[in-house]
Design an enzyme around this catalytic site. Structure first.
Site, PDB file in Angstrom:
ATOM      1  N   LYS A  11       0.800  -1.223   0.000  1.00 52.69           N
ATOM      2  CA  LYS A  11       0.000   0.000   0.000  1.00 52.69           C
ATOM      3  C   LYS A  11       0.842   1.287   0.000  1.00 52.69           C
ATOM      4  CE  LYS A  11      -4.042  -2.011   2.275  1.00 52.69           C
ATOM      5  NZ  LYS A  11      -4.934  -1.902   3.450  1.00 52.69           N
ATOM      6  N   TYR A  51     -12.292  -1.873  -4.934  1.00 50.76           N
ATOM      7  CA  TYR A  51     -12.924  -1.998  -3.620  1.00 50.76           C
ATOM      8  C   TYR A  51     -14.446  -1.865  -3.678  1.00 50.76           C
ATOM      9  CZ  TYR A  51      -8.350  -1.937  -1.417  1.00 50.76           C
ATOM     10  OH  TYR A  51      -7.074  -2.259  -1.016  1.00 50.76           O
ATOM     11  N   PHE A  59     -16.148   3.501   5.445  1.00 52.28           N
ATOM     12  CA  PHE A  59     -14.738   3.796   5.189  1.00 52.28           C
ATOM     13  C   PHE A  59     -14.382   3.812   3.697  1.00 52.28           C
ATOM     14  CE2 PHE A  59     -15.058  -0.798   6.030  1.00 52.28           C
ATOM     15  CZ  PHE A  59     -14.506  -1.321   4.866  1.00 52.28           C
ATOM     16  N   ARG A  87      -2.005 -14.345   4.320  1.00 58.94           N
ATOM     17  CA  ARG A  87      -2.766 -13.699   5.397  1.00 58.94           C
ATOM     18  C   ARG A  87      -2.053 -13.872   6.746  1.00 58.94           C
ATOM     19  NH1 ARG A  87      -6.922 -11.250   3.802  1.00 58.94           N
ATOM     20  NH2 ARG A  87      -8.025 -11.186   5.782  1.00 58.94           N
ATOM     21  N   THR A  93      -5.498  -7.152  10.616  1.00 58.83           N
ATOM     22  CA  THR A  93      -5.719  -5.839  10.012  1.00 58.83           C
ATOM     23  C   THR A  93      -5.290  -4.720  10.948  1.00 58.83           C
ATOM     24  OG1 THR A  93      -7.572  -6.718   8.744  1.00 58.83           O
ATOM     25  CG2 THR A  93      -7.470  -4.333   8.982  1.00 58.83           C
ATOM     26  N   ARG A 104       2.337  -6.442   9.274  1.00 59.21           N
ATOM     27  CA  ARG A 104       1.592  -5.335   9.887  1.00 59.21           C
ATOM     28  C   ARG A 104       2.114  -4.979  11.271  1.00 59.21           C
ATOM     29  NH1 ARG A 104      -4.096  -7.382   7.435  1.00 59.21           N
ATOM     30  NH2 ARG A 104      -4.051  -6.134   5.524  1.00 59.21           N
ATOM     31  N   ASN A 114      -2.030   0.200   6.898  1.00 55.64           N
ATOM     32  CA  ASN A 114      -1.503  -1.060   7.428  1.00 55.64           C
ATOM     33  C   ASN A 114      -0.599  -1.801   6.438  1.00 55.64           C
ATOM     34  OD1 ASN A 114      -3.366  -2.192   5.682  1.00 55.64           O
ATOM     35  ND2 ASN A 114      -4.762  -2.851   7.290  1.00 55.64           N
ATOM     36  N   HIS A 117      -2.321  -5.377   1.522  1.00 59.80           N
ATOM     37  CA  HIS A 117      -3.627  -5.987   1.286  1.00 59.80           C
ATOM     38  C   HIS A 117      -3.363  -7.390   0.768  1.00 59.80           C
ATOM     39  CE1 HIS A 117      -7.572  -6.802  -0.600  1.00 59.80           C
ATOM     40  NE2 HIS A 117      -6.838  -7.315  -1.574  1.00 59.80           N
ATOM     41  N   GLU A 128      -9.212 -10.513  -8.091  1.00 65.61           N
ATOM     42  CA  GLU A 128      -8.259  -9.423  -7.854  1.00 65.61           C
ATOM     43  C   GLU A 128      -7.055  -9.513  -8.787  1.00 65.61           C
ATOM     44  OE1 GLU A 128      -9.455  -8.585  -3.212  1.00 65.61           O
ATOM     45  OE2 GLU A 128      -7.628  -9.719  -3.602  1.00 65.61           O
TER      46      GLU A 128
END
Length: 140
Positions: A11, A51, A59, A87, A93, A104, A114, A117, A128
């Site tokens: 990100k 998204y 959000f 993950r 998260t 993270r 964070n 993704h 995706e």
């Protein structure tokens, strides 16, 4: 164990701090191979499309604004149980709840910034991946 592909984004908060190499190293140390990768500056429209599943959430605007605020690294990762492994390596998260040693926990600034993704299922990974990559760009 099954060899899978999953999708990952490094990100804007991470690209701004020039920690993409550290994040990639964590992924590779966990046994995931980066089989496609590119640095892009997502437009607001691209972020909104990506998204879209969250468009009714409070959000959504903040998320799409953030994701289009600076370059990101979009990636296809491959490995045994890649979705679950990615993950696990990302961590929770909320970085305050993330396990020690996760991306993270080590790199996130807060719950919104964070650093990464990752797809939450094989089905979403396929969607995706196809949003950002053609089959020819995946060179595993």
């Amino acid at each position: 164990m099954a060899i899978e592909r999953t999708f990952s984004i490094v990100k804007p908060d991470a690209t701004k701090r020039n920690i993409t190499g550290a994040i990639n190293a964590k992924l590779e140390e966990a046994g995931l191979r980066i089989v496609a990768q590119k640095r892009i500056h997502m437009s607001k429209e691209q972020a909104e499309g990506f998204y879209d599943v969250h468009k009714e959430r409070p959000f959504f605007g903040e998320l799409t604004e953030f994701m289009s605020s600076a370059p990101v690294i979009v990636q296809v990762l491959e490995g045994e149980n890649a979705v679950a492994k990615n993950r696990e390596v990302m961590g929770a998260t909320n970085p305050k709840e993330a396990d020690a040693g996760t991306i993270r926990k080590e790199h996130a600034l807060n719950i919104g910034e964070n650093s990464v993704h990752g797809s939450d299922s094989l089905e979403n990974a396929k969607i995706e991946i196809n949003y950002f990559f053609t089959e020819e760009e995946i060179v595993g």
